[in-house]
Scaffold this active site. Structure first.
Site, PDB file in Angstrom:
ATOM      1  N   PRO A  70       0.989  48.283  38.147  1.00  0.00           N
ATOM      2  CA  PRO A  70      -0.540  48.015  37.759  1.00  0.00           C
ATOM      3  C   PRO A  70      -1.427  47.266  38.561  1.00  0.00           C
ATOM      4  CG  PRO A  70       1.044  46.601  36.499  1.00  0.00           C
ATOM      5  CD  PRO A  70       1.926  47.684  37.437  1.00  0.00           C
ATOM      6  N   LYS A 100      15.252  48.622  48.707  1.00  0.00           N
ATOM      7  CA  LYS A 100      16.487  48.636  47.529  1.00  0.00           C
ATOM      8  C   LYS A 100      17.704  48.429  48.151  1.00  0.00           C
ATOM      9  CE  LYS A 100      16.885  49.510  43.295  1.00  0.00           C
ATOM     10  NZ  LYS A 100      16.374  48.089  42.802  1.00  0.00           N
TER      11      LYS A 100
END
Ligand code: SAM
Length: 351
Positions: free
Chosen positions: A217, A300
Site C-alpha cells: 500500500p 527472500k
C-alpha cells in the site's frame, strides 16, 4: 583476546558462523566458529590471540551480511555485588576506550536484562571515566559489554567506524504514523545502514526520480515521498489515498518484472516477494542497463544453506556487471527489520 563475539538475528547463528569462518580462512586466520541454536549470538575463537584484532582490522564490518554487531574480547564472570571493581581490574589490561555501549542479546532473556543494564550504565560510566578508562573519543576503540546475565559479560572492543552504528545493531526508528505500512521502516533502516548520514542530502535529494516495484500500500513510497522525490509506484494493488494526494506519486498497475521507465531514474526500490534469483536478475538488469543509479531490493532467503545461497546470488550479480563492464558498489545485510530475507543496496559508480 582470542574470541570475536557476534550478535545476529535468532535462528541465523549458523549463517554468522559460516560467514565469519569463510572470511577468516580467506585472511589466513586459524580458528573455529561456534554457536548455540536460537541464542542470537555466535563466536569465532582464534587459535592465535593476536588474530582477533587482525581479523577485525582486515575485514570491513560492512561486508558482513548476518552478524549485526561484533567485538573482540572474552567472557568474564561477575560477582553478585561490586561488579564495577571486577570490571575495572579486567579493563586495566585493555586500551583506554573512546565510548561505551552496554548490550544484551536479541532473546527474551536479553530483553529482561536490558532493565539491569539501564540501571548499571550510569554508575559504570562514571567509574570508568574517573579511573581514566573511558574518554569520549571516536578514534579510540568502543567498549562493548554484552551481558548474558548479571553474572556473565563479554568484554569486547570494536572500532566505532568498523562496527554497528547502533547498539546490538538494532536501529531505534520511530514508526511514522502517516506511513501506510510497517514495512516503511525497512527502507528507512536500509538507507541508514547503506548511506552515510552526511550523504543523504545529495543521494536522497528532493526532486529526484524513483520507481517503487511492488509498492502497495505504499510504506516504501512514503519514505521516498518524505524525501520529496517523484515516485512511479508499480503494483496491481491499491496505493494509500494520502500518498496519491501528495501529487508526487504516479501509480501504474503493471508487472514489476516487465516495466521499464522511459528515462533513467535516480532510485529503484523493490519489495516484491518472489524467488530471490528473479529479484537478483531484476536488480542486475536495472543497474546494469543504467535504468537507475541506486537500488534497494529485498531477497527472500531459502530454507537451507542460506549464507551459501545469498553468496551465490551476489556472485552472479557481480559477474553480470563484469560482463557489462560497469562498476557497481554492492552491499547486502540482514537488517533488523528483515525476517527470512536480506536487503541489497547497489550503487552504480562512474567509470
Ligand atoms: N513495500 C510495500 C509497502 O511498504 O507498503 C509492501 C510491498 S508487499 C510486501 C509486496 C507487493 O508486491 C504487493 O503489494 C503485491 O501486490 C506486489 N507484487 C507482487 N508481484 C508483483 C509484480 N509482479 N509486479 C508488481 N507488483 C507485484
Amino acid at each position: 583476546m582470542t574470541t570475536i563475539f557476534m550478535h545476529c538475528r535468532p535462528g541465523f547463528e549458523s549463517e554468522a558462523c559460516a560467514e565469519i569462518s569463510e572470511h577468516a580462512a580467506r585472511l589466513g586466520v586459524a580458528g573455529y566458529a561456534k554457536a548455540k541454536a536460537s541464542s542470537a549470538c555466535a563466536e569465532f575463537v582464534c587459535s592465535d590471540p593476536q588474530d582477533a584484532e587482525r581479523l577485525m582490522d582486515e575485514l570491513a564490518f560492512a561486508r558482513l551480511i548476518f552478524p549485526r554487531q561484533w567485538a573482540r574480547g572474552e567472557f568474564i564472570d561477575l560477582p553478585e555485588t561490586d561488579r564495577i571493581s571486577v570490571l575495572l581490574v579486567h579493563l586495566q589490561g585493555l586500551p583506554v576506550c573512546g565510548s561505551l555501549w552496554l548490550e544484551v542479546l536479541d532473546t527474551n532473556d536479553g530483553k529482561e536484562l536490558s532493565n539491569f543494564c539501564k540501571k548499571f550504565e550510569a554508575p559504570l560510566r562514571n567509574a570508568l571515566s574517573k579511573a581514566g578508562r573511558l574518554v569520549e573519543d571516536p578514534k579510540k576503540p568502543r567498549l562493548l559489554l554484552t551481558f548474558k546475565s548479571g553474572r556473565e559479560v563479554f568484554v569486547g572492543l570494536a572500532e566505532a567506524h568498523n562496527s554497528a552504528i547502533w547498539p546490538m545493531g538494532i536501529p531505534r526508528l520511530k514508526f511514522p504514523r502517516a506511513a501506510p505500512s510497517r514495512s516503511t521502516l525497512k527502507l528507512e533502516e536500509a538507507w541508514h545502514h547503506f548511506i552515510p548520514r552526511e550523504e543523504w542530502d545529495e543521494r536522497l535529494a528532493a526532486g529526484m526520480t524513483s520507481v517503487d516495484l511492488g509498492a502497495a500500500p505504499g510504506g516504501w513510497t512514503w519514505q521516498l515521498v518524505n524525501r520529496e522525490m517523484l515516485v512511479t509506484a508499480i503494483d496491481n494493488g491499491p496505493m494509500a489515498e494520502s500518498l496519491m494526494d501528495t501529487g508526487l506519486v504516479e501509480h501504474l498497475q503493471a508487472d514489476g518484472f516487465t516495466y521499464k521507465p522511459r528515462r533513467p531514474v535516480d532510485w529503484m526500490v523493490c519489495d516484491i516477494v518472489e524467488k530471490p534469483a528473479r529479484n537478483a536478475a531484476l536488480l542486475e538488469a536495472w543497474i546494469g542497463e543504467g535504468l537507475c543509479r541506486e537500488a534497494v531490493v529485498n531477497l527472500k532467503l531459502p530454507m537451507k544453506q542460506r549464507y551459501a545461497e545469498v553468496k551465490r546470488l551476489l556472485e552472479r550479480i557481480e559477474e553480470g556487471f563484469k560482463a557489462r563492464g560497469v562498476r557497481v558498489a554492492i552491499g547486502c545485510k540482514q537488517l533488523y527489520h528483515d525476517r527470512e530475507e536480506v536487503t541489497c543496496h547497489l550503487r552504480r559508480l562512474s567509470k
